[in-house]
Design a protein around this motif. Sequence first.
Motif, mmCIF file in Angstrom:
data_model
loop_
_atom_site.group_PDB
_atom_site.id
_atom_site.type_symbol
_atom_site.label_atom_id
_atom_site.label_comp_id
_atom_site.label_asym_id
_atom_site.label_seq_id
_atom_site.Cartn_x
_atom_site.Cartn_y
_atom_site.Cartn_z
ATOM 1 N N LEU A 196 0.817 -1.218 0.000
ATOM 2 C CA LEU A 196 0.000 0.000 0.000
ATOM 3 C C LEU A 196 0.852 1.270 0.000
ATOM 4 C CD1 LEU A 196 -2.848 -1.073 2.431
ATOM 5 C CD2 LEU A 196 -2.989 -0.779 -0.053
ATOM 6 N N ARG A 197 2.079 1.176 0.442
ATOM 7 C CA ARG A 197 2.984 2.336 0.437
ATOM 8 C C ARG A 197 3.642 2.557 -0.923
ATOM 9 N NH1 ARG A 197 3.853 0.719 5.907
ATOM 10 N NH2 ARG A 197 5.537 -0.719 5.380
ATOM 11 N N LEU A 198 3.551 1.581 -1.819
ATOM 12 C CA LEU A 198 4.195 1.702 -3.134
ATOM 13 C C LEU A 198 3.601 2.853 -3.932
ATOM 14 C CD1 LEU A 198 4.456 -2.022 -4.287
ATOM 15 C CD2 LEU A 198 6.336 -0.509 -3.629
ATOM 16 N N GLN A 199 4.468 3.560 -4.627
ATOM 17 C CA GLN A 199 4.047 4.661 -5.493
ATOM 18 C C GLN A 199 4.479 4.418 -6.934
ATOM 19 O OE1 GLN A 199 2.108 7.240 -4.415
ATOM 20 N NE2 GLN A 199 2.057 6.072 -2.514
ATOM 21 N N ASN A 200 5.116 3.289 -7.195
ATOM 22 C CA ASN A 200 5.672 2.990 -8.503
ATOM 23 C C ASN A 200 4.768 1.989 -9.222
ATOM 24 O OD1 ASN A 200 7.220 1.544 -10.522
ATOM 25 N ND2 ASN A 200 9.009 2.648 -9.758
ATOM 26 N N GLU A 201 4.127 2.440 -10.303
ATOM 27 C CA GLU A 201 3.194 1.585 -11.035
ATOM 28 C C GLU A 201 3.886 0.367 -11.648
ATOM 29 O OE1 GLU A 201 -0.198 1.824 -14.516
ATOM 30 O OE2 GLU A 201 0.556 3.673 -13.636
ATOM 31 N N GLU A 202 5.136 0.524 -12.029
ATOM 32 C CA GLU A 202 5.886 -0.589 -12.613
ATOM 33 C C GLU A 202 6.062 -1.734 -11.603
ATOM 34 O OE1 GLU A 202 10.307 -1.339 -14.472
ATOM 35 O OE2 GLU A 202 9.413 0.646 -14.696
ATOM 36 N N ILE A 203 6.339 -1.385 -10.359
ATOM 37 C CA ILE A 203 6.483 -2.410 -9.319
ATOM 38 C C ILE A 203 5.137 -3.087 -9.049
ATOM 39 C CG2 ILE A 203 7.017 -2.825 -6.882
ATOM 40 C CD1 ILE A 203 9.099 -0.576 -7.070
ATOM 41 N N VAL A 204 4.070 -2.295 -8.972
ATOM 42 C CA VAL A 204 2.736 -2.858 -8.742
ATOM 43 C C VAL A 204 2.375 -3.815 -9.872
ATOM 44 C CG1 VAL A 204 0.267 -2.321 -8.561
ATOM 45 C CG2 VAL A 204 1.940 -0.917 -7.338
ATOM 46 N N THR A 205 2.613 -3.395 -11.105
ATOM 47 C CA THR A 205 2.325 -4.255 -12.260
ATOM 48 C C THR A 205 3.146 -5.537 -12.199
ATOM 49 O OG1 THR A 205 1.768 -2.350 -13.634
ATOM 50 C CG2 THR A 205 2.339 -4.383 -14.788
ATOM 51 N N GLY A 206 4.414 -5.414 -11.847
ATOM 52 C CA GLY A 206 5.277 -6.583 -11.726
ATOM 53 C C GLY A 206 4.778 -7.551 -10.667
ATOM 54 N N LEU A 207 4.352 -7.021 -9.523
ATOM 55 C CA LEU A 207 3.824 -7.877 -8.463
ATOM 56 C C LEU A 207 2.516 -8.549 -8.877
ATOM 57 C CD1 LEU A 207 4.643 -5.640 -5.376
ATOM 58 C CD2 LEU A 207 5.672 -7.851 -5.936
ATOM 59 N N GLU A 208 1.660 -7.808 -9.567
ATOM 60 C CA GLU A 208 0.407 -8.402 -10.070
ATOM 61 C C GLU A 208 0.715 -9.558 -11.016
ATOM 62 O OE1 GLU A 208 -2.659 -4.604 -10.198
ATOM 63 O OE2 GLU A 208 -1.232 -4.877 -11.833
ATOM 64 N N ASN A 209 1.631 -9.325 -11.940
ATOM 65 C CA ASN A 209 2.002 -10.370 -12.909
ATOM 66 C C ASN A 209 2.617 -11.581 -12.217
ATOM 67 O OD1 ASN A 209 1.062 -8.811 -15.017
ATOM 68 N ND2 ASN A 209 3.063 -7.944 -15.470
ATOM 69 N N LEU A 210 3.485 -11.337 -11.251
ATOM 70 C CA LEU A 210 4.115 -12.418 -10.506
ATOM 71 C C LEU A 210 3.062 -13.250 -9.760
ATOM 72 C CD1 LEU A 210 6.640 -13.865 -9.401
ATOM 73 C CD2 LEU A 210 6.651 -12.172 -7.551
ATOM 74 N N MET A 211 2.116 -12.569 -9.118
ATOM 75 C CA MET A 211 1.082 -13.276 -8.374
ATOM 76 C C MET A 211 0.227 -14.131 -9.311
ATOM 77 S SD MET A 211 -1.754 -11.922 -5.621
ATOM 78 C CE MET A 211 -2.521 -10.784 -6.746
ATOM 79 N N ARG A 212 -0.177 -13.569 -10.449
ATOM 80 C CA ARG A 212 -0.975 -14.342 -11.414
ATOM 81 C C ARG A 212 -0.206 -15.566 -11.911
ATOM 82 N NH1 ARG A 212 -1.715 -9.580 -14.132
ATOM 83 N NH2 ARG A 212 -3.395 -8.419 -13.212
ATOM 84 N N ARG A 213 1.064 -15.364 -12.234
ATOM 85 C CA ARG A 213 1.887 -16.451 -12.757
ATOM 86 C C ARG A 213 2.076 -17.551 -11.708
ATOM 87 N NH1 ARG A 213 5.702 -13.435 -14.594
ATOM 88 N NH2 ARG A 213 7.114 -13.619 -12.833
ATOM 89 N N LYS A 214 2.379 -17.169 -10.479
ATOM 90 C CA LYS A 214 2.597 -18.151 -9.414
ATOM 91 C C LYS A 214 1.309 -18.903 -9.085
ATOM 92 C CE LYS A 214 6.935 -17.859 -8.540
ATOM 93 N NZ LYS A 214 7.798 -19.016 -8.761
ATOM 94 N N LYS A 215 0.167 -18.196 -9.081
ATOM 95 C CA LYS A 215 -1.107 -18.872 -8.821
ATOM 96 C C LYS A 215 -1.416 -19.870 -9.925
ATOM 97 C CE LYS A 215 -4.625 -16.460 -7.313
ATOM 98 N NZ LYS A 215 -5.616 -15.381 -7.159
ATOM 99 N N ALA A 216 -1.155 -19.512 -11.167
ATOM 100 C CA ALA A 216 -1.395 -20.414 -12.295
ATOM 101 C C ALA A 216 -0.483 -21.631 -12.208
ATOM 102 C CB ALA A 216 -1.187 -19.679 -13.621
ATOM 103 N N GLU A 217 0.798 -21.407 -11.849
ATOM 104 C CA GLU A 217 1.740 -22.518 -11.704
ATOM 105 C C GLU A 217 1.291 -23.474 -10.602
ATOM 106 O OE1 GLU A 217 5.584 -20.808 -10.955
ATOM 107 O OE2 GLU A 217 5.725 -19.964 -12.981
ATOM 108 N N LEU A 218 0.837 -22.929 -9.486
ATOM 109 C CA LEU A 218 0.383 -23.752 -8.373
ATOM 110 C C LEU A 218 -0.855 -24.554 -8.755
ATOM 111 C CD1 LEU A 218 0.835 -24.524 -5.418
ATOM 112 C CD2 LEU A 218 -0.598 -22.585 -4.779
ATOM 113 N N LEU A 219 -1.775 -23.901 -9.453
ATOM 114 C CA LEU A 219 -2.985 -24.591 -9.896
ATOM 115 C C LEU A 219 -2.630 -25.736 -10.835
ATOM 116 C CD1 LEU A 219 -6.095 -24.780 -10.061
ATOM 117 C CD2 LEU A 219 -5.980 -23.171 -11.956
ATOM 118 N N GLU A 220 -1.759 -25.455 -11.787
ATOM 119 C CA GLU A 220 -1.357 -26.482 -12.752
ATOM 120 C C GLU A 220 -0.649 -27.647 -12.057
ATOM 121 O OE1 GLU A 220 1.493 -26.784 -16.654
ATOM 122 O OE2 GLU A 220 0.278 -24.976 -16.391
ATOM 123 N N LYS A 221 0.182 -27.326 -11.084
ATOM 124 C CA LYS A 221 0.920 -28.348 -10.347
ATOM 125 C C LYS A 221 -0.024 -29.280 -9.586
ATOM 126 C CE LYS A 221 4.105 -28.521 -6.452
ATOM 127 N NZ LYS A 221 4.870 -27.702 -5.531
#
Length: 80
Positions: free
Chosen positions: A15-40
């Motif tokens: 919530l303290r982040l002010q950098n949209e690039e970091i937020v986007t990166g974290l969103e992408n990482l979370m989606r990717r990791k959730k998909a990997e876990l589901l597939e596994k």
Amino acid sequence: MDLETRKISFVQEFLRLQNEEIVTGLENLMRRKKAELLEKNLKPLSIEEYNAEIDQAMEDSKNGRMIKADELQSKIKKWS
């Protein structure tokens, strides 16, 4: 530190982040990791489970417990 404490700490930091690039990166990482876990954790259906799914779908169709694709698309468009 237990998982709940770690999640609260992460959310506070997020919530303290002010950098949209970091937020986007974290969103992408979370989606990717959730998909990997589901597939596994996916496992194929047995023939009995597969047939039961088909039987349930046929029963739902027969009893009007379904929605047309265009109706579903209309409902989805209203979500955002």
